[in-house]
Design a protein around this motif. Structure first.
Motif, PDB file in Angstrom:
ATOM      1  N   LEU A 117      50.536 -88.808  -2.246  1.00 31.33           N
ATOM      2  CA  LEU A 117      50.741 -87.394  -1.939  1.00 31.33           C
ATOM      3  C   LEU A 117      49.410 -86.749  -1.572  1.00 31.33           C
ATOM      4  O   LEU A 117      48.414 -86.896  -2.294  1.00 31.33           O
ATOM      5  N   PHE A 118      49.408 -85.996  -0.462  1.00 34.66           N
ATOM      6  CA  PHE A 118      48.167 -85.463   0.080  1.00 34.66           C
ATOM      7  C   PHE A 118      48.286 -83.968   0.358  1.00 34.66           C
ATOM      8  O   PHE A 118      49.348 -83.472   0.751  1.00 34.66           O
ATOM      9  N   SER A 119      47.179 -83.276   0.158  1.00 33.78           N
ATOM     10  CA  SER A 119      47.121 -81.850   0.490  1.00 33.78           C
ATOM     11  C   SER A 119      46.733 -81.623   1.943  1.00 33.78           C
ATOM     12  O   SER A 119      46.715 -80.487   2.407  1.00 33.78           O
ATOM     13  N   ASP A 120      46.418 -82.699   2.649  1.00 31.26           N
ATOM     14  CA  ASP A 120      46.075 -82.632   4.070  1.00 31.26           C
ATOM     15  C   ASP A 120      46.658 -83.861   4.753  1.00 31.26           C
ATOM     16  O   ASP A 120      47.534 -84.529   4.195  1.00 31.26           O
ATOM     17  N   ALA A 121      46.182 -84.163   5.930  1.00 30.59           N
ATOM     18  CA  ALA A 121      46.736 -85.271   6.709  1.00 30.59           C
ATOM     19  C   ALA A 121      46.207 -86.617   6.216  1.00 30.59           C
ATOM     20  O   ALA A 121      45.479 -87.315   6.916  1.00 30.59           O
ATOM     21  N   GLY A 122      46.576 -86.991   5.007  1.00 35.71           N
ATOM     22  CA  GLY A 122      46.326 -88.327   4.490  1.00 35.71           C
ATOM     23  C   GLY A 122      44.926 -88.614   4.028  1.00 35.71           C
ATOM     24  O   GLY A 122      44.532 -89.781   3.929  1.00 35.71           O
ATOM     25  N   ILE A 123      44.138 -87.580   3.663  1.00 36.55           N
ATOM     26  CA  ILE A 123      42.757 -87.814   3.225  1.00 36.55           C
ATOM     27  C   ILE A 123      42.574 -87.398   1.771  1.00 36.55           C
ATOM     28  O   ILE A 123      42.063 -88.170   0.952  1.00 36.55           O
ATOM     29  N   THR A 124      42.984 -86.193   1.415  1.00 34.58           N
ATOM     30  CA  THR A 124      42.743 -85.636   0.088  1.00 34.58           C
ATOM     31  C   THR A 124      44.026 -85.652  -0.728  1.00 34.58           C
ATOM     32  O   THR A 124      45.025 -85.037  -0.340  1.00 34.58           O
ATOM     33  N   ASN A 125      43.999 -86.346  -1.852  1.00 39.10           N
ATOM     34  CA  ASN A 125      45.189 -86.398  -2.694  1.00 39.10           C
ATOM     35  C   ASN A 125      45.493 -85.031  -3.297  1.00 39.10           C
ATOM     36  O   ASN A 125      44.587 -84.281  -3.666  1.00 39.10           O
TER      37      ASN A 125
END
Length: 379
Positions: free
Chosen positions: A39-47
C-alpha cells in the motif's frame, strides 16, 4: 447459566506445500491490507503510514493488477495500529473507491467463470458496491442490496434482485462476502450458476435467476469500495481475492475458513467445519456440537495464515487468546506458531462472565484432551 468454552486443537495437521495462497487455492489477484508493503501514499514509492490515504494498492502477488486512486479526495484511509480487524490492518472506504484499469489485451480473468471474495467491516450500513468488475461492479460484482433486506447481492448484469443471500448485513458488522459463477451453468446456456456466500451462509443458483456475466471488453476493470450505480460502502474492505475458476464447495470452505480465522468472524454461523489448506478439519461441527457460537482461533498455515492472537469479532465481551503473550497488533506479536498449528475455540452462547485466561501455546501439547475438546471449567 455460565458460558462454557471449547477449544479444538490441531497441533500437527499434515499440510501440502503450496505457495502463498489462502486455503491453498491460488488467486489470480490478491489484495491484503496486512501486506503493508503493498500500500502506497504515492505511485509505488512511499508506503502508506498509519491513518494516511492510499494512492496505490498493489496486487500482493506482484502481477501488476494494481488499484489506483489519483483523486486525493477519493482515496481510502489505511490503518495498521488505530483501526484494526482482529488486530490486523484495515482500509476504510466512505465515499471512496479504487480501481485497476487494464491495458489492451490484459485480463485479470476471462470472466466466463470465476470467484470473488472481499472481507471487511460495515460501519454504518449503506447500499453500494463492495468489489467487482466494471465501474458499476455489475459484470459481475458484490454489492450490499438496497432491497430493504440488506442482503449481499451478487450481480452479473441480469434483471432484478437475483443472486441474494438469505442473511443480511447490518451496521457494526464484520463480513466475508463472496460468490462463484459459471456462465452457461444454469438451466439454459444463457444463464449462469452461482454460489453466493455471506459469512459462509450460502445460496445456490442454478436455474434462470442469473444471466451470464457480461464479457464486454470495456468491463475488465476491477473496482473496490464503491460503484457508479449505488455508491460507496461506509466501512472497511481489508482483503480482496479474485480466482480464475468457479471454486468448488471444498475450496470455498478452505478460503472462508482462512478469512474467518484471520478476521474473527463466525463461519457459517457455526454450521460448517473449519478446514486448513489440506482440507483437514481444524474445528468440527459434530465434535463441538453446542459450542458453535463466537468461534475464533489462532493458527499458522504455510499458505499465508499467521494469526498469533485472536478473539471473536462478534459483539460483546469475547475470549482473547494469544501465543505466549499479547501485543497491540497481530504483526507486533513476536511469538509465532509452527506451520500446521491451529487452536480454534467456541462457546455455548450463554451468559458471559468476565474471565482472565492465560494460555501459553508451547504447553498445549501437555493438556489432557477428551474427544479433541478442552473444556474451561465454570467459574
Amino acid at each position: 447459566m455460565r458460558r462454557i468454552i471449547t477449544l479444538l486443537i490441531a497441533l500437527s495437521s499434515p499440510l501440502l506445500l503450496f505457495g502463498q495462497s489462502p486455503g491453498g487455492v491460488t488467486p489470480a489477484a490478491w489484495y491484503r491490507a496486512d501486506a503493508t508493503s503493498s500500500l502506497f501514499s504515492d505511485a509505488g514509492i512511499t508506503n502508506s503510514a498509519n491513518n494516511t490515504t492510499v494512492y496505490q494498492w498493489n496486487d500482493a502477488q506482484g502481477n501488476g493488477f494494481n488499484l489506483l486512486q489519483t483523486n486525493a479526495g477519493l482515496r481510502p484511509t489505511f490503518s495498521n495500529t488505530t483501526t484494526l480487524a482482529n488486530f490486523n490492518p484495515t482500509v476504510t472506504f466512505q465515499s471512496k473507491w479504487m480501481e485497476f484499469q487494464p491495458g489492451a489485451g490484459i485480463n485479470i480473468i476471462d470472466r466466463v467463470n470465476g470467484t470473488l471474495y472481499a472481507a471487511g467491516y460495515m460501519n454504518n450500513f449503506t447500499s453500494g458496491g463492495i468489489f467487482g468488475f466494471d465501474s458499476s461492479m455489475d459484470y459481475p460484482g458484490l454489492h450490499t442490496s438496497n432491497n430493504g433486506l440488506n442482503n449481499l447481492l451478487f450481480f452479473t448484469g441480469g434483471p432484478g434482485y437475483q443472486g441474494l443471500t438469505t442473511n443480511s448485513f447490518s451496521s457494526n458488522y464484520y463480513f466475508t462476502a463472496g460468490a462463484n459463477w459459471q456462465n452457461g451453468g444454469g438451466a439454459t446456456a444463457a444463464y449462469a450458476s452461482s454460489t453466493v456466500s455471506l459469512n459462509g451462509v450460502r445460496s445456490n443458483y442454478a436455474g434462470t435467476q442469473l444471466q451470464n456475466a457480461v464479457l464486454d471488453v470495456n468491463a475488465r476493470d476491477i473496482r473496490v469500495g464503491g460503484d457508479t450505480n449505488w455508491g460507496s460502502i461506509n466501512g472497511q474492505v481489508n482483503e480482496m481475492l479474485i480466482f480464475e475458476n468457479a471454486l468448488t464447495a471444498d475450496e470455498m470452505d478452505r478460503v472462508e475458513s482462512y478469512l474467518a480465522i484471520k478476521y474473527g468472524t463466525t463461519y457459517a454461523q457455526g454450521t460448517r467445519d473449519y478446514k486448513n489448506s489440506s482440507s483437514a478439519t481444524v474445528w468440527g461441527t459434530t465434535v463441538n456440537a453446542g459450542y458453535n457460537n463466537n468461534i475464533a482461533g489462532i493458527a499458522r498455515d504455510v499458505t499465508g495464515l499467521n494469526q498469533k492472537q485472536s478473539w471473536s469479532t462478534n459483539p460483546g465481551k469475547q475470549i482473547l487468546i494469544g501465543t505466549t503473550g499479547l501485543a497491540n497488533t497481530n504483526a507486533a506479536n513476536a511469538t509465532s506458531l509452527t506451520n500446521g498449528q491451529y487452536l480454534v475455540w467456541g462457546d455455548n452462547g450463554l451468559q458471559k462472565l468476565l474471565m482472565f485466561l492465560s494460555v501459553e501455546y508451547r504447553e498445549l501439547t501437555t493438556v489432557s484432551l477428551q474427544s479433541g475438546k478442552l473444556r474451561i471449567p465454570e467459574v
